[in-house]
Design a protein around this motif. Structure first.
Motif, mmCIF file in Angstrom:
data_model
loop_
_atom_site.group_PDB
_atom_site.id
_atom_site.type_symbol
_atom_site.label_atom_id
_atom_site.label_comp_id
_atom_site.label_asym_id
_atom_site.label_seq_id
_atom_site.Cartn_x
_atom_site.Cartn_y
_atom_site.Cartn_z
ATOM 1 N N LYS A 3 9.596 1.008 2.949
ATOM 2 C CA LYS A 3 8.220 1.066 3.048
ATOM 3 C C LYS A 3 7.581 1.641 4.233
ATOM 4 C CE LYS A 3 7.687 -1.751 -1.137
ATOM 5 N NZ LYS A 3 7.326 -0.742 -2.265
ATOM 6 N N TYR A 5 3.921 1.341 6.696
ATOM 7 C CA TYR A 5 2.882 0.250 6.804
ATOM 8 C C TYR A 5 1.909 0.952 7.890
ATOM 9 C CZ TYR A 5 5.877 -2.891 4.538
ATOM 10 O OH TYR A 5 6.519 -3.656 3.651
ATOM 11 N N GLU A 58 0.298 -1.546 2.942
ATOM 12 C CA GLU A 58 1.568 -1.022 2.496
ATOM 13 C C GLU A 58 1.722 0.163 1.954
ATOM 14 O OE1 GLU A 58 5.029 -3.688 0.935
ATOM 15 O OE2 GLU A 58 4.029 -2.893 -0.703
#
Length: 100
Positions: A3, A5, A58
Motif C-alpha cells: 500500500k 501512505y 492509506e
C-alpha cells in the motif's frame, strides 16, 4: 502489492479557514481509494518536534498515493491548507515483506 501512505503532521493557525480544506478532501481521497488510518487523536511525542495534528491516509498502492497528491483537485485544495497551516506530508510505500 504494498500500500501507499500519506503521513501528515500539521499545525493549524486558522481553524475556520482550514475547514473547507478538510471538507473537500473526502471526495478527493475517495476518488483515489484513500482512507484514514489516523486522523488526529491523542498522541505523545517521544522524540523530535511534534505538530498538533497527525494524519495517516492509506491508498491502494504507492503510485496511487502519489497520483492523488499530484492531482489537479488536491493541488487546488492544498492552497487552502497552506494558507491556514504549517506542516509536512510524506508519501511512503508500505512494507509488504516478512516480519520478525
Amino acid at each position: 502489492m504494498a500500500k501507499g501512505y500519506w503521513i501528515g503532521r500539521v499545525d493549524i493557525h486558522n481553524e475556520e479557514g482550514y475547514k473547507p480544506y478538510s471538507a473537500a478532501n473526502a471526495a478527493i481521497f475517495k476518488k483515489y481509494g484513500g482512507r484514514f488510518i489516523v486522523r488526529g487523536g491523542p498522541f505523545e511525542a517521544r522524540e523530535g518536534v511534534a505538530r498538533s495534528r497527525n494524519v495517516v491516509i492509506e491508498f491502494p498502492d504507492f503510485a496511487t498515493a502519489k497520483a492523488c497528491y499530484d492531482s489537479p483537485e488536491y493541488q487546488a485544495n492544498m492552497k487552502i491548507r497552506l494558507a491556514h497551516s504549517t506542516g509536512e506530508i510524506v508519501i511512503v510505500e508500505g512494507y509488504d515483506g516478512p516480519q520478525p
